[in-house]
Design a protein around this motif. Sequence first.
Motif, PDB file in Angstrom:
ATOM      1  N   ALA A   1      42.541  51.375  36.448  1.00 54.01           N
ATOM      2  CA  ALA A   1      43.652  52.313  36.450  1.00 54.01           C
ATOM      3  C   ALA A   1      44.416  52.277  37.767  1.00 54.01           C
ATOM      4  N   ALA A   2      43.701  51.957  38.867  1.00 52.72           N
ATOM      5  CA  ALA A   2      44.319  51.998  40.192  1.00 52.72           C
ATOM      6  C   ALA A   2      44.926  50.665  40.615  1.00 52.72           C
ATOM      7  N   GLU A   3      44.454  49.580  40.009  1.00 54.22           N
ATOM      8  CA  GLU A   3      44.885  48.261  40.462  1.00 54.22           C
ATOM      9  C   GLU A   3      46.235  47.863  39.859  1.00 54.22           C
ATOM     10  N   SER A   4      47.023  47.165  40.628  1.00 60.07           N
ATOM     11  CA  SER A   4      48.262  46.583  40.110  1.00 60.07           C
ATOM     12  C   SER A   4      47.992  45.132  39.738  1.00 60.07           C
ATOM     13  N   ASP A   5      48.876  44.553  38.940  1.00 57.42           N
ATOM     14  CA  ASP A   5      48.694  43.173  38.519  1.00 57.42           C
ATOM     15  C   ASP A   5      48.760  42.228  39.712  1.00 57.42           C
ATOM     16  N   VAL A   6      47.905  41.203  39.672  1.00 52.76           N
ATOM     17  CA  VAL A   6      47.860  40.210  40.741  1.00 52.76           C
ATOM     18  C   VAL A   6      48.277  38.865  40.156  1.00 52.76           C
ATOM     19  N   THR A   7      49.140  38.142  40.877  1.00 50.37           N
ATOM     20  CA  THR A   7      49.576  36.837  40.389  1.00 50.37           C
ATOM     21  C   THR A   7      48.586  35.770  40.812  1.00 50.37           C
ATOM     22  N   GLY A   8      48.728  34.568  40.220  1.00 47.87           N
ATOM     23  CA  GLY A   8      47.822  33.473  40.537  1.00 47.87           C
ATOM     24  C   GLY A   8      46.624  33.484  39.606  1.00 47.87           C
ATOM     25  N   ILE A   9      45.586  32.694  39.967  1.00 46.80           N
ATOM     26  CA  ILE A   9      44.363  32.619  39.180  1.00 46.80           C
ATOM     27  C   ILE A   9      43.386  33.664  39.695  1.00 46.80           C
ATOM     28  N   ARG A  10      43.004  34.552  38.820  1.00 41.52           N
ATOM     29  CA  ARG A  10      42.131  35.668  39.211  1.00 41.52           C
ATOM     30  C   ARG A  10      40.701  35.344  38.797  1.00 41.52           C
ATOM     31  N   LEU A  11      39.860  35.086  39.794  1.00 42.52           N
ATOM     32  CA  LEU A  11      38.470  34.689  39.569  1.00 42.52           C
ATOM     33  C   LEU A  11      37.550  35.886  39.735  1.00 42.52           C
ATOM     34  N   GLY A  12      36.393  35.813  39.078  1.00 40.45           N
ATOM     35  CA  GLY A  12      35.451  36.911  39.209  1.00 40.45           C
ATOM     36  C   GLY A  12      34.036  36.468  38.905  1.00 40.45           C
ATOM     37  N   GLY A  13      33.112  37.387  39.091  1.00 37.46           N
ATOM     38  CA  GLY A  13      31.713  37.098  38.795  1.00 37.46           C
ATOM     39  C   GLY A  13      30.813  38.168  39.361  1.00 37.46           C
ATOM     40  N   VAL A  14      29.522  37.970  39.149  1.00 39.40           N
ATOM     41  CA  VAL A  14      28.520  38.854  39.737  1.00 39.40           C
ATOM     42  C   VAL A  14      27.891  38.138  40.919  1.00 39.40           C
ATOM     43  N   ALA A  15      27.563  38.910  41.955  1.00 33.08           N
ATOM     44  CA  ALA A  15      26.863  38.325  43.090  1.00 33.08           C
ATOM     45  C   ALA A  15      25.529  37.786  42.613  1.00 33.08           C
ATOM     46  N   GLY A  16      25.118  36.655  43.178  1.00 28.67           N
ATOM     47  CA  GLY A  16      23.844  36.092  42.792  1.00 28.67           C
ATOM     48  C   GLY A  16      23.942  35.086  41.673  1.00 28.67           C
ATOM     49  N   SER A  17      25.139  34.889  41.095  1.00 29.40           N
ATOM     50  CA  SER A  17      25.257  33.834  40.083  1.00 29.40           C
ATOM     51  C   SER A  17      25.685  32.559  40.798  1.00 29.40           C
ATOM     52  N   LEU A  18      26.897  32.100  40.578  1.00 25.30           N
ATOM     53  CA  LEU A  18      27.437  30.944  41.307  1.00 25.30           C
ATOM     54  C   LEU A  18      28.896  31.208  41.655  1.00 25.30           C
ATOM     55  N   THR A  19      29.227  32.484  41.846  1.00 19.73           N
ATOM     56  CA  THR A  19      30.626  32.853  42.047  1.00 19.73           C
ATOM     57  C   THR A  19      31.277  32.108  43.220  1.00 19.73           C
ATOM     58  N   PRO A  20      30.620  31.984  44.397  1.00 20.55           N
ATOM     59  CA  PRO A  20      31.256  31.216  45.478  1.00 20.55           C
ATOM     60  C   PRO A  20      31.499  29.754  45.092  1.00 20.55           C
ATOM     61  N   VAL A  21      30.599  29.191  44.283  1.00 23.68           N
ATOM     62  CA  VAL A  21      30.781  27.808  43.833  1.00 23.68           C
ATOM     63  C   VAL A  21      32.002  27.717  42.916  1.00 23.68           C
ATOM     64  N   LEU A  22      32.187  28.701  42.032  1.00 21.47           N
ATOM     65  CA  LEU A  22      33.360  28.729  41.164  1.00 21.47           C
ATOM     66  C   LEU A  22      34.637  28.751  41.995  1.00 21.47           C
ATOM     67  N   VAL A  23      34.667  29.566  43.036  1.00 23.21           N
ATOM     68  CA  VAL A  23      35.846  29.649  43.908  1.00 23.21           C
ATOM     69  C   VAL A  23      36.135  28.294  44.543  1.00 23.21           C
ATOM     70  N   ALA A  24      35.071  27.624  45.056  1.00 20.89           N
ATOM     71  CA  ALA A  24      35.247  26.326  45.698  1.00 20.89           C
ATOM     72  C   ALA A  24      35.742  25.278  44.701  1.00 20.89           C
ATOM     73  N   VAL A  25      35.207  25.316  43.473  1.00 25.94           N
ATOM     74  CA  VAL A  25      35.602  24.347  42.444  1.00 25.94           C
ATOM     75  C   VAL A  25      37.077  24.516  42.090  1.00 25.94           C
ATOM     76  N   VAL A  26      37.511  25.744  41.863  1.00 26.64           N
ATOM     77  CA  VAL A  26      38.907  25.992  41.481  1.00 26.64           C
ATOM     78  C   VAL A  26      39.845  25.635  42.642  1.00 26.64           C
ATOM     79  N   ARG A  27      39.430  25.945  43.855  1.00 25.23           N
ATOM     80  CA  ARG A  27      40.253  25.587  45.021  1.00 25.23           C
ATOM     81  C   ARG A  27      40.439  24.069  45.105  1.00 25.23           C
ATOM     82  N   SER A  28      39.362  23.329  44.814  1.00 23.69           N
ATOM     83  CA  SER A  28      39.426  21.866  44.896  1.00 23.69           C
ATOM     84  C   SER A  28      40.275  21.272  43.771  1.00 23.69           C
ATOM     85  N   LEU A  29      40.118  21.812  42.541  1.00 20.18           N
ATOM     86  CA  LEU A  29      40.826  21.249  41.391  1.00 20.18           C
ATOM     87  C   LEU A  29      42.283  21.697  41.310  1.00 20.18           C
TER      88      LEU A  29
END
Length: 318
Positions: A86-114
Motif C-alpha cells: 500500500a505504501a510503495e510506489s511503482d519501480v521501473t526496471g527489473i524488480r528482483l526478490g527472494g528470501v534470505a538464505g536461498s540464492l537471492t544474491p546469486v540471482l542478482v549477480a546472474v541478472v546483472r551479468s545477462l
Amino acid sequence: MELRHLHVVLTVAEAGSISRAASLLKIAQAGLTAQLRRIERGFGGPLFLRRTDGVELTELGRHVVLRSRDLVERFDDLLVTARKLAAESDVTGIRLGGVAGSLTPVLVAVVRSLLPTHPRTTHVERTSDGVLDLVRAGKLDLALVTEYPQSPLRIPEQADCRTVVTEPMLVGIGVGHRLSARAEIRLSELADEEWAVSDESYGGGKLNLHLACEAAGFTPRCAHFGVDPASAAELVRSAHTVACFFPTGQDLPGVLLKPIVGNPVHRRVTVVWRRDCVAAEYVDEIHSALVRAYQERLRGHGPRTAKLAAAGLTVAAS
C-alpha cells in the motif's frame, strides 16, 4: 474456528496456566475457561491437561500449537506485506526478490551479468509467501522462493516457475559430539539434544523440522530461537546444541554437517517470474546460469558433494 481462537490457545500454552493467560488477555478466568472448552470441542479433543500448578499440552495440543504458530506468523507476514504494498510506489526496471538464505544474491549477480543495461532493484522478504504476494501484486518480476513438502506454495496465476535445486536439510553437530563419526544420523538419536532454531528469514523449515521430529517420536527441545546461521554454528561449537543447515550456506568451521537418514526434510529452491515482465524472455538463460552458479558452489565443497548427492540433493539440468 477463527484466528482469534488460535491466539487464545497460543497464549494459554505460552503462559502455562489459565489464570496467567486470562490476565494477559484481560478477560475473566471463568470466561477464558468456557471459551477454551468451546475451542477444544472444535478441535475434537482436549488441548490441555489441567494440573494444580497450571496446564500441560496434550499430544493433540502440541500439534495444534505447532500448526497455529505457523498460521499466525503467516498472517502477521501478510499484514506487513500488505502495508508495504500500500505504501510503495511503482519501480521501473527489473524488480528482483527472494528470501534470505536461498540464492537471492546469486540471482542478482546472474541478472546483472545477462542484462547489464537494465536497471535492477532487489526486495528480500522474510518468507516465500511474502515474496509471492509481491509477485502476485505486480511488485516483483523475478524471484527465488523456497518450498517444503509440508508447506506447499501457491504460485500466482500470472507467473511461471522452474526448480533450480532440491536440497536436503543437514544436522550440524560439534566436532566432539557423540555422533561425530556417523556418516548419517537418525532424527530419533537427537531426541535429548537442545536445538538452535534458525529464524525463517534464513531459509526456515522450522515447521517441517518439528513435524519430522514428531514423526520420529519426539518433540524437539528448542532452546535457542530466531538465530542466524552464524549464531547457530557458534552455539553448536560451544555448547551441547544441534542445529539444521542447508548446503547453500556459508562454510562453518568446527561444525560437522550430517545427512538425516531417510532425508525427511528437504526444500526446493525455485525461480518464479511474471509472464508479462521484461526478464521473462531471458528465463532459460537465467535458469541455466543459476544452475551453473549452484554447481560451482558445490565444487567448492569438494568431497562433500558426493555425500550431499547421496542425501537427496538434486540440481536441475542447466
